[in-house]
Design an enzyme around this catalytic site. Structure first.
Site, PDB file in Angstrom:
ATOM      1  N   ASP A  31      32.387  28.675 -51.491  1.00  0.00           N
ATOM      2  CA  ASP A  31      31.009  29.105 -51.251  1.00  0.00           C
ATOM      3  C   ASP A  31      31.059  30.459 -50.547  1.00  0.00           C
ATOM      4  OD1 ASP A  31      28.165  27.145 -50.841  1.00  0.00           O
ATOM      5  OD2 ASP A  31      28.214  29.239 -50.178  1.00  0.00           O
ATOM      6  N   ASN A  32      30.187  31.366 -50.946  1.00  0.00           N
ATOM      7  CA  ASN A  32      30.168  32.668 -50.252  1.00  0.00           C
ATOM      8  C   ASN A  32      29.206  32.661 -49.056  1.00  0.00           C
ATOM      9  OD1 ASN A  32      27.647  32.834 -51.346  1.00  0.00           O
ATOM     10  ND2 ASN A  32      28.043  34.604 -52.660  1.00  0.00           N
ATOM     11  N   ASP A  90      33.586  34.619 -52.895  1.00  0.00           N
ATOM     12  CA  ASP A  90      32.540  34.871 -53.876  1.00  0.00           C
ATOM     13  C   ASP A  90      33.113  34.642 -55.278  1.00  0.00           C
ATOM     14  OD1 ASP A  90      29.790  36.895 -53.659  1.00  0.00           O
ATOM     15  OD2 ASP A  90      30.642  36.360 -55.620  1.00  0.00           O
ATOM     16  N   ALA A 109      27.118  26.642 -57.406  1.00  0.00           N
ATOM     17  CA  ALA A 109      26.789  27.981 -56.900  1.00  0.00           C
ATOM     18  C   ALA A 109      26.030  28.786 -57.948  1.00  0.00           C
ATOM     19  CB  ALA A 109      28.081  28.707 -56.526  1.00  0.00           C
ATOM     20  N   ALA A 110      24.846  29.242 -57.598  1.00  0.00           N
ATOM     21  CA  ALA A 110      24.042  30.027 -58.545  1.00  0.00           C
ATOM     22  C   ALA A 110      22.842  30.613 -57.819  1.00  0.00           C
ATOM     23  CB  ALA A 110      23.549  29.140 -59.692  1.00  0.00           C
ATOM     24  N   THR A 126      19.130  22.766 -65.287  1.00  0.00           N
ATOM     25  CA  THR A 126      17.766  22.744 -64.751  1.00  0.00           C
ATOM     26  C   THR A 126      16.709  22.331 -65.768  1.00  0.00           C
ATOM     27  OG1 THR A 126      16.034  24.179 -63.842  1.00  0.00           O
ATOM     28  CG2 THR A 126      17.615  25.221 -65.294  1.00  0.00           C
ATOM     29  N   TYR A 149      15.975  32.662 -65.096  1.00  0.00           N
ATOM     30  CA  TYR A 149      16.783  31.642 -64.430  1.00  0.00           C
ATOM     31  C   TYR A 149      17.115  30.513 -65.411  1.00  0.00           C
ATOM     32  CZ  TYR A 149      17.862  27.461 -61.849  1.00  0.00           C
ATOM     33  OH  TYR A 149      18.457  26.295 -61.449  1.00  0.00           O
ATOM     34  N   ALA A 187       2.278  31.836 -61.134  1.00  0.00           N
ATOM     35  CA  ALA A 187       2.648  32.212 -62.509  1.00  0.00           C
ATOM     36  C   ALA A 187       3.825  31.376 -62.984  1.00  0.00           C
ATOM     37  CB  ALA A 187       3.009  33.692 -62.557  1.00  0.00           C
TER      38      ALA A 187
END
Ligand code: UDP
Length: 331
Positions: free
Chosen positions: A32-33, A52, A75-76, A118, A142, A283
């Site tokens: 993890d960064n 990273d 991670a994103a 997602t 995304y 939106a």
């Protein structure tokens, strides 16, 4: 003992998955960064590599130092609104980092990969509840970045024999029932923590983004799934990958709750009013997003244990009340 690499393991969903893995006695290395995650969210029993994903040399070193049974890739960049302002940044980071990570994993002989995907894949859904065969048509960069990663993994499956699970999260909320982890975003944009903080008087009144949708009370309906149930879905997917090929699952509790119902749950559980006003629509918000998680249930035996909205709100409330500054690592 199985060993897993968890990217983004210091973040909200990632940290809960780390707990679930450790609870099973598995070994965990978190990469993890800490740009969005928190050092304090990584339990002492896990190894934290602060790096990273853009640092290809460092990522390769991690795979040279340990042999992993699978990668869980959390991670994103994950904010829909930000992705509409910086589409190329979102696409470059999410797609580039994910596919390079998969490439390094494959080269190291690690052929199991679990991707945080997602509900944003589905854009304005062609039917609700949303099953895995619904049309994939992301309406923001995304969601499109995750679609591209899923497609990249499908090529890696065909050509390299990678087995992947793409887990399409609906609305992750709540926190570890034992209080070991919670939700701490900056900025916080999610409904449940914002409503709780408004009730606790820590933030201004909540703005409800529109009450003129075609839903029974006019506010948007979402499928809130407890983050610990979501974490368990990762373990279920890992088990599935041991004996089966790749899979794609939509993950929700299967019932929708409107914004007004969430506010009602916060008021019921917390015993305080949630100051709020009605504002314009946000939106890109579809009226109703509810998952059909039948495939995940049928193929893995997964079932939500904390599926009731009040369970989600109760655990989220307990953590936020106990941690007024979240993990306390911001200035
Ligand atoms: N929402 C709202 N006010 C807020 C934040 C969110 O009315 O301050 C609504 C939002 O329009 C959506 C639901 O709450 O219908 C869940 O939003 P959230 O940002 O938590 O998750 P999303 O559905 O965008 O992933």
């Amino acid at each position: 003992m199985p060993r897993y690499l968890v990217t983004g393991g210091a973040g909200f969903v990632g940290s809960h998955a780390v707990l679930a893995l450790l609870d099973r006695g598995h070994e965990v290395v978190v990469l993890d960064n800490l740009s969005q995650g928190h050092r304090a969210a990584v339990p002492a029993a896990a190894t934290l590599v602060e790096a990273d994903l853009a640092d290809a040399k460092r990522v390769a070193e991690v795979f040279a130092s340990w042999r992993f049974d699978a990668v869980l890739h959390f991670a994103a960049l994950s904010l829909v609104g930000a992705s509409m302002r910086e589409p190329l940044h979102y696409l470059a980071e999410n797609v580039g980092h994910s596919l390079r990570l998969a490439e390094v994993a494959i080269k190291a002989g690690c052929l199991r990969f679990v991707l945080s995907s997602t509900a944003a894949l589905f854009g304005e859904p062609d039917r609700v509840p949303i099953d895995e065969d619904c049309r994939i048509a992301p309406s923001n960069p995304y969601g499109d970045s995750k679609r591209m990663v899923e497609e990249g993994l499908a090529w890696a499956e065909r050509i390299h024999g990678l087995r992947y699970a793409a887990l399409r999260y609906f609305n992750a909320a709540g926190s570890d029932p034992a209080g070991r982890a919670g939700e701490d975003h900056d900025p916080e944009t999610h409904l449940v923590p914002l409503a709780i903080d408004a009730a606790l008087g820590r933030r201004p009144a909540l703005t409800v983004f529109g009450d003129d949708y075609a839903t029974p009370d006019g506010t948007c309906i979402r499928d809130y799934v407890h983050v610990s149930d979501l974490a368990e879905a990762h373990l279920a997917a890992l088990r599935r990958l041991e004996t089966h090929g790749s899979c794609r699952y939509n993950i929700g509790s299967g019932t929708g709750a409107s914004v007004k119902e969430v506010i009602g749950a916060v008021e019921r559980v917390g015993g305080r009013q949630v100051p709020h006003s009605i504002g314009p629509r946000r939106a890109g918000d579809p009226a109703v997003l509810v998952a059909a998680s039948d495939r995940l249930r049928a193929e893995t035996g997964w079932t939500p244990k904390l599926g009731a909205l009040d369970d989600i709100v109760r655990t989220a409330w307990a953590w936020r009340e106990a941690h007024p500054k979240g993990y306390g690592d911001r200035g």
